[in-house]
Design a protein around this motif. Sequence first.
Motif, short mmCIF file in Angstrom:
data_model
loop_
_atom_site.label_atom_id
_atom_site.label_comp_id
_atom_site.label_asym_id
_atom_site.label_seq_id
_atom_site.Cartn_x
_atom_site.Cartn_y
_atom_site.Cartn_z
N ILE A 108 0.84 -1.20 0.00
CA ILE A 108 0.00 0.00 0.00
C ILE A 108 0.87 1.25 0.00
N GLU A 109 1.92 1.24 0.80
CA GLU A 109 2.81 2.41 0.87
C GLU A 109 3.51 2.63 -0.47
N VAL A 110 3.92 1.54 -1.12
CA VAL A 110 4.56 1.66 -2.43
C VAL A 110 3.58 2.27 -3.43
N LYS A 111 2.35 1.79 -3.42
CA LYS A 111 1.33 2.31 -4.33
C LYS A 111 1.02 3.78 -4.02
N ARG A 112 1.00 4.15 -2.75
CA ARG A 112 0.77 5.56 -2.39
C ARG A 112 1.91 6.44 -2.92
N GLN A 113 3.12 5.93 -2.77
CA GLN A 113 4.29 6.68 -3.24
C GLN A 113 4.23 6.83 -4.76
N GLU A 114 3.88 5.75 -5.45
CA GLU A 114 3.76 5.82 -6.91
C GLU A 114 2.68 6.82 -7.31
N ARG A 115 1.56 6.79 -6.61
CA ARG A 115 0.47 7.73 -6.91
C ARG A 115 0.93 9.16 -6.67
N TRP A 116 1.62 9.39 -5.54
CA TRP A 116 2.10 10.74 -5.23
C TRP A 116 3.06 11.22 -6.33
N GLU A 117 3.95 10.33 -6.78
CA GLU A 117 4.90 10.70 -7.82
C GLU A 117 4.17 11.02 -9.13
N GLU A 119 1.07 12.10 -9.43
CA GLU A 119 0.37 13.36 -9.24
C GLU A 119 1.34 14.53 -9.34
N GLU A 120 2.54 14.35 -8.80
CA GLU A 120 3.56 15.40 -8.85
C GLU A 120 3.99 15.64 -10.31
N GLN A 121 4.17 14.56 -11.06
CA GLN A 121 4.52 14.69 -12.47
C GLN A 121 3.41 15.38 -13.25
N HIS A 122 2.19 15.04 -12.92
CA HIS A 122 1.04 15.66 -13.58
C HIS A 122 0.99 17.15 -13.28
N ARG A 123 1.20 17.52 -12.03
CA ARG A 123 1.20 18.95 -11.66
C ARG A 123 2.28 19.71 -12.40
N LYS A 124 3.46 19.12 -12.51
CA LYS A 124 4.55 19.78 -13.21
C LYS A 124 4.24 19.92 -14.71
N ALA A 125 3.59 18.89 -15.26
CA ALA A 125 3.27 18.93 -16.68
C ALA A 125 2.18 19.97 -16.96
N VAL A 126 1.27 20.16 -16.04
CA VAL A 126 0.19 21.11 -16.21
C VAL A 126 0.70 22.54 -16.11
N GLN A 127 1.71 22.76 -15.29
CA GLN A 127 2.24 24.12 -15.10
C GLN A 127 2.93 24.60 -16.30
#
Length: 127
Positions: A108-117, A119-127
């Motif tokens: 679960i923690e690995v999947k959360r980390q992957e999701r966070w990463e 989401e972070e990539q998506h935010r950077k791409a949107v900016q």
Amino acid sequence: LNAKSMTIDILSKHNKEGGDLETTISRLVESKTEALLKPKDAEIQRLMSLVDELKANKAASPTSGLGADDMEQEKQKLASELAACKEELQNSIGGCDKAIKRAVNEAIEVKRQERWELEEQHRKAVQ
């Protein structure tokens, strides 16, 4: 080490097969539990067969073979072996449960980390 191995196995199967992570974990838990139970079940069956055999021998020829004291000692020995097998089985299952819980939490923690990463990539791409 076993929990980490299980976590890697869970994540690998999940990445290959896709689907629900909980289903993948449930299948793995079921197979691990079954693998632990088979030898214990066989040992219990062996002991039960021995008890049945002793009962049959006693019924067929109550005056021959083992004396009453010997039978009682054998009965106590078998009961002790059976109790030891049950305790070992319970300890194995308890240890397996703990390892599975750790593996699930790590997955679960690995999947959360992957999701966070992601989401972070998506935010950077949107900016």
